[in-house]
Design a protein around this motif. Structure first.
Motif, PDB file in Angstrom:
ATOM      1  N   CYS A 324       0.652  -1.364   0.113  1.00 52.12           N
ATOM      2  CA  CYS A 324      -0.120  -0.109   0.055  1.00 52.12           C
ATOM      3  C   CYS A 324       0.617   1.181  -0.045  1.00 52.12           C
ATOM      4  O   CYS A 324       0.579   2.202  -0.751  1.00 52.12           O
ATOM      5  N   CYS A 325       1.786   1.482   0.846  1.00 51.03           N
ATOM      6  CA  CYS A 325       2.691   2.503   0.962  1.00 51.03           C
ATOM      7  C   CYS A 325       3.678   2.882   0.024  1.00 51.03           C
ATOM      8  O   CYS A 325       4.384   1.631  -0.153  1.00 51.03           O
ATOM      9  N   ALA A 326       3.973   3.870  -0.176  1.00 49.10           N
ATOM     10  CA  ALA A 326       5.108   4.378  -0.846  1.00 49.10           C
ATOM     11  C   ALA A 326       6.324   3.991  -0.147  1.00 49.10           C
ATOM     12  O   ALA A 326       6.410   4.045   1.089  1.00 49.10           O
ATOM     13  N   VAL A 327       7.516   3.703  -0.761  1.00 52.55           N
ATOM     14  CA  VAL A 327       8.804   3.480  -0.101  1.00 52.55           C
ATOM     15  C   VAL A 327       9.258   4.596   0.862  1.00 52.55           C
ATOM     16  O   VAL A 327       9.585   4.098   1.739  1.00 52.55           O
ATOM     17  N   ASN A 328       9.155   5.886   0.203  1.00 48.48           N
ATOM     18  CA  ASN A 328       9.609   7.007   1.054  1.00 48.48           C
ATOM     19  C   ASN A 328       8.619   6.823   2.342  1.00 48.48           C
ATOM     20  O   ASN A 328       8.944   7.615   3.294  1.00 48.48           O
ATOM     21  N   ASP A 329       7.406   6.033   2.510  1.00 48.88           N
ATOM     22  CA  ASP A 329       6.656   6.354   3.816  1.00 48.88           C
ATOM     23  C   ASP A 329       6.841   5.253   4.493  1.00 48.88           C
ATOM     24  O   ASP A 329       6.279   4.859   5.632  1.00 48.88           O
ATOM     25  N   LEU A 330       8.038   4.129   4.315  1.00 53.01           N
ATOM     26  CA  LEU A 330       8.410   3.082   5.133  1.00 53.01           C
ATOM     27  C   LEU A 330       9.366   3.503   6.155  1.00 53.01           C
ATOM     28  O   LEU A 330      10.325   4.386   5.480  1.00 53.01           O
ATOM     29  N   VAL A 331       9.188   3.192   7.238  1.00 50.86           N
ATOM     30  CA  VAL A 331      10.189   3.878   8.325  1.00 50.86           C
ATOM     31  C   VAL A 331      10.936   2.413   8.697  1.00 50.86           C
ATOM     32  O   VAL A 331      10.354   1.525   9.261  1.00 50.86           O
ATOM     33  N   LEU A 332      12.377   2.764   8.761  1.00 48.92           N
ATOM     34  CA  LEU A 332      13.202   1.865   9.144  1.00 48.92           C
ATOM     35  C   LEU A 332      13.603   1.710  10.876  1.00 48.92           C
ATOM     36  O   LEU A 332      13.561   2.927  11.182  1.00 48.92           O
ATOM     37  N   HIS A 333      13.292   0.619  11.384  1.00 48.27           N
ATOM     38  CA  HIS A 333      13.676   0.583  12.916  1.00 48.27           C
ATOM     39  C   HIS A 333      14.822  -0.230  13.037  1.00 48.27           C
ATOM     40  O   HIS A 333      14.998  -1.306  12.130  1.00 48.27           O
ATOM     41  N   TRP A 334      15.595  -0.153  14.269  1.00 46.64           N
ATOM     42  CA  TRP A 334      16.702  -1.288  14.368  1.00 46.64           C
ATOM     43  C   TRP A 334      16.809  -0.926  15.913  1.00 46.64           C
ATOM     44  O   TRP A 334      16.337  -0.118  16.696  1.00 46.64           O
ATOM     45  N   LYS A 335      17.569  -2.260  16.325  1.00 49.49           N
ATOM     46  CA  LYS A 335      17.936  -2.165  17.869  1.00 49.49           C
ATOM     47  C   LYS A 335      19.019  -3.322  17.852  1.00 49.49           C
ATOM     48  O   LYS A 335      19.460  -3.898  16.828  1.00 49.49           O
ATOM     49  N   ILE A 336      19.818  -3.094  19.031  1.00 50.04           N
ATOM     50  CA  ILE A 336      21.002  -4.114  19.163  1.00 50.04           C
ATOM     51  C   ILE A 336      21.029  -4.935  20.508  1.00 50.04           C
ATOM     52  O   ILE A 336      20.540  -4.394  21.316  1.00 50.04           O
ATOM     53  N   ASP A 337      20.905  -6.174  20.344  1.00 51.94           N
ATOM     54  CA  ASP A 337      21.187  -7.064  21.404  1.00 51.94           C
ATOM     55  C   ASP A 337      22.542  -7.266  21.724  1.00 51.94           C
ATOM     56  O   ASP A 337      23.167  -8.065  20.661  1.00 51.94           O
ATOM     57  N   PHE A 338      23.286  -7.060  22.721  1.00 53.58           N
ATOM     58  CA  PHE A 338      24.479  -7.195  22.879  1.00 53.58           C
ATOM     59  C   PHE A 338      24.792  -8.802  23.692  1.00 53.58           C
ATOM     60  O   PHE A 338      23.697  -8.993  24.385  1.00 53.58           O
ATOM     61  N   GLN A 363      15.015   1.981  17.591  1.00 57.93           N
ATOM     62  CA  GLN A 363      15.538   3.341  17.369  1.00 57.93           C
ATOM     63  C   GLN A 363      14.796   3.510  15.817  1.00 57.93           C
ATOM     64  O   GLN A 363      14.727   2.535  14.935  1.00 57.93           O
ATOM     65  N   ILE A 364      14.806   4.606  15.313  1.00 56.08           N
ATOM     66  CA  ILE A 364      14.078   4.843  14.151  1.00 56.08           C
ATOM     67  C   ILE A 364      14.876   5.689  13.290  1.00 56.08           C
ATOM     68  O   ILE A 364      15.499   6.773  13.731  1.00 56.08           O
ATOM     69  N   GLY A 365      15.081   5.434  12.072  1.00 56.15           N
ATOM     70  CA  GLY A 365      16.230   5.916  11.230  1.00 56.15           C
ATOM     71  C   GLY A 365      17.313   5.163  11.062  1.00 56.15           C
ATOM     72  O   GLY A 365      17.254   3.913  11.483  1.00 56.15           O
ATOM     73  N   TYR A 370      22.515   7.718  15.091  1.00 53.31           N
ATOM     74  CA  TYR A 370      22.504   7.255  16.424  1.00 53.31           C
ATOM     75  C   TYR A 370      23.241   8.567  17.204  1.00 53.31           C
ATOM     76  O   TYR A 370      24.266   9.063  16.881  1.00 53.31           O
ATOM     77  N   GLY A 371      22.948   8.912  18.344  1.00 54.97           N
ATOM     78  CA  GLY A 371      23.623   9.960  19.071  1.00 54.97           C
ATOM     79  C   GLY A 371      24.863   9.759  19.616  1.00 54.97           C
ATOM     80  O   GLY A 371      25.379  10.854  20.048  1.00 54.97           O
ATOM     81  N   SER A 372      25.606   8.916  19.585  1.00 59.45           N
ATOM     82  CA  SER A 372      26.784   8.568  19.981  1.00 59.45           C
ATOM     83  C   SER A 372      27.645   7.359  19.626  1.00 59.45           C
ATOM     84  O   SER A 372      26.961   6.592  18.556  1.00 59.45           O
ATOM     85  N   LEU A 390      22.347  -7.083  15.546  1.00 57.28           N
ATOM     86  CA  LEU A 390      21.730  -6.020  14.926  1.00 57.28           C
ATOM     87  C   LEU A 390      20.549  -6.309  14.019  1.00 57.28           C
ATOM     88  O   LEU A 390      20.597  -6.935  13.324  1.00 57.28           O
ATOM     89  N   ILE A 391      19.455  -5.751  14.568  1.00 54.50           N
ATOM     90  CA  ILE A 391      18.086  -6.224  14.339  1.00 54.50           C
ATOM     91  C   ILE A 391      17.331  -5.231  13.632  1.00 54.50           C
ATOM     92  O   ILE A 391      17.383  -4.074  14.057  1.00 54.50           O
ATOM     93  N   TYR A 392      16.829  -5.194  12.337  1.00 55.58           N
ATOM     94  CA  TYR A 392      16.107  -4.307  11.695  1.00 55.58           C
ATOM     95  C   TYR A 392      14.597  -4.893  11.464  1.00 55.58           C
ATOM     96  O   TYR A 392      14.385  -5.840  11.210  1.00 55.58           O
ATOM     97  N   TRP A 393      13.869  -3.874  11.244  1.00 54.72           N
ATOM     98  CA  TRP A 393      12.458  -4.037  10.651  1.00 54.72           C
ATOM     99  C   TRP A 393      11.919  -2.813  10.040  1.00 54.72           C
ATOM    100  O   TRP A 393      12.404  -1.773  10.324  1.00 54.72           O
ATOM    101  N   LEU A 394      10.859  -2.791   9.139  1.00 54.33           N
ATOM    102  CA  LEU A 394      10.197  -1.682   8.694  1.00 54.33           C
ATOM    103  C   LEU A 394       8.781  -1.847   9.202  1.00 54.33           C
ATOM    104  O   LEU A 394       8.261  -2.812   9.487  1.00 54.33           O
ATOM    105  N   VAL A 395       8.323  -0.359   9.103  1.00 51.56           N
ATOM    106  CA  VAL A 395       6.947  -0.233   9.701  1.00 51.56           C
ATOM    107  C   VAL A 395       6.312   0.550   8.654  1.00 51.56           C
ATOM    108  O   VAL A 395       6.735   1.582   8.099  1.00 51.56           O
TER     109      VAL A 395
END
Length: 419
Positions: A324-338, A363-365, A370-372, A390-395
């Protein structure tokens, strides 16, 4: 010769008047004092006559709104009396008419719907309202307006019986209770929904706009079946008639986007070495030669530098896609499990207990934003490889999340120094 005296008849007496009614346009006057012989009575104005031989008679067919006098003429002599007193004929009462105005359709369960009866003539009119069908009158039924509470989907008919000076008439008004079942809906993409309009209408006309297809019904009938498309919504319109009433109902159906976005990882594993030492000062009295033999502890980690793009995931390389959504409207999320690593600090008990760095949560983007810096711990005690995730997903634009995909980040330990 002999003189013969011929008497002039006395003037008739105009008595009771039977006035015009709603049903009868003319009046009748009761006359008395007539000679008991053959006579002719003449009405004025107009000159209408009646004949008879009795002392009383009814003069019928007199025009409404006229004042009459009467004379009697003897048939035998032709002598005519003086005129009677006035007989006043009233105007014929006007049969009132009415028409009802108000909404042609109302919502199911709505209250206080106002309907008004306009009458002619406007004075001295009595009202008596009634209702049949899917509605009830709330409040008075004897005024020029009524309030109606609607029932469920269907229709109702209002009737106002009016009267004025004994004359009566009736007016009616059909109202559609514009309910469709379901009235609103949220449906998964690719599913069918059957909509039902009130039964008993004179005609039905369905139309559809948006992301849906009619798969059944939808002609001049009270039901229609719609197949939902992939996303967004569709609007269904039904126009119904009942008597003089016409109504249009328009439910909007939201399509639930239950298809998640997709993407691919260009790589699923990356490997790095723990950061090396550039400058160091020897500590002659270490508590643990493997840990603090330097005045500044060894960097037991791989450092991801803030702003680096090495972990970024592009829409092109990752084949971002959504139904449904345009590629530009997909939001990348990520997180890290150490992953845990043994604690090399000899002052921490229990000795060399595995410790796990707090994860970096949603995290979004892109990771470069990331801030540091991010430190990925390495094993500086047993000198084994440590793999972090390092885990990614799209919304997508409807909040639907893709499956998570993982890049394994392996950090190799620093060289072991044998003393």
């Amino acid at each position: 010769g002999a003189v013969i005296n011929i008497a002039t008849p006395s003037a008739p007496v105009a008595g009771a008047v039977t006035q015009p009614t709603c049903a009868v346009a003319t009046a009748t006057v009761a006359l008395s004092g007539l000679p008991v012989t053959a006579w002719t009575v003449t009405a004025s104005p107009g000159g209408a006559t009646i004949t008879g031989t009795t002392a009383t008679a009814d003069f019928a067919g007199l025009t409404a709104g006229t004042t009459y006098t009467f004379t009697v003429t003897l048939t035998s002599s032709g002598c005519t009396s003086a005129a009677s007193g006035n007989a006043v004929i009233s105007a014929q009462p006007v049969t009132p008419s009415c028409s009802i105005s108000g909404p042609a359709s109302v919502d199911p369960g709505s209250t206080g719907n106002v309907f008004t009866s306009t009458v002619n003539p406007v004075d001295n009119v009595n009202h008596s309202w009634s209702i049949t069908g899917d509605g009830t009158i709330s409040g008075l039924t004897t005024g020029s307006t009524v309030n109606v509470d609607a029932g469920t989907a269907g229709s109702f008919k209002l009737t106002d019986n009016i009267s004025r000076f004994g004359c009566s008439s009736t007016c009616t008004y059909d109202v559609i209770v514009c309910g469709i079942t379901p009235s609103t809906a949220s449906v998964p993409s690719g599913t069918t929904t059957t909509f039902t309009a009130p039964a008993g209408m004179d005609s039905y006309f369905w139309s559809l706009a948006g992301d849906g297809i009619v798969t059944g019904g939808g002609g001049n009938e009270p039901t229609v079946t719609v197949l939902a498309g992939n996303c967004n919504s569709y609007t269904l319109t039904i126009t119904m008639t009942k008597g003089a009433a016409s109504s249009t109902c328009t439910p909007t159906v939201t399509i639930i986007d239950d298809i998640a976005p997709t993407f691919n990882l260009p790589v699923t594993a990356l490997s790095y070495c723990a950061n090396s030492i550039i400058d160091a000062t020897f500590n002659a009295t270490p508590l643990d030669p493997e840990y603090d033999d330097l005045t500044t502890p060894r960097p037991e980690y791989y450092k991801f530098i803030h702003g680096s793009t090495e972990f970024n995931l592009s829409a092109v390389a990752g084949n971002f896609a959504d139904n449904c959504c345009a590629v530009n409207d997909l939001v990348l999320h990520w997180k890290i499990d150490f992953s845990p690593v043994p604690d090399p600090d000899p002052t921490h008990l229990p000795l060399h207990n595995p410790v796990t760095k707090a994860p970096i949560t949603d995290q979004i983007g892109q990771p470069s934003a990331y801030g540091s810096d991010i430190l990925f711990p390495s094993d500086g005690l047993n000198f084994t490889d440590v793999t972090h995730k390092l885990i990614y997903w799209l919304v997508d634009c409807h909040g639907k999340a893709s499956a998570e995909q993982t890049v394994n980040i392996t950090v190799k330990p620093r060289p072991r120094i044998i003393k």
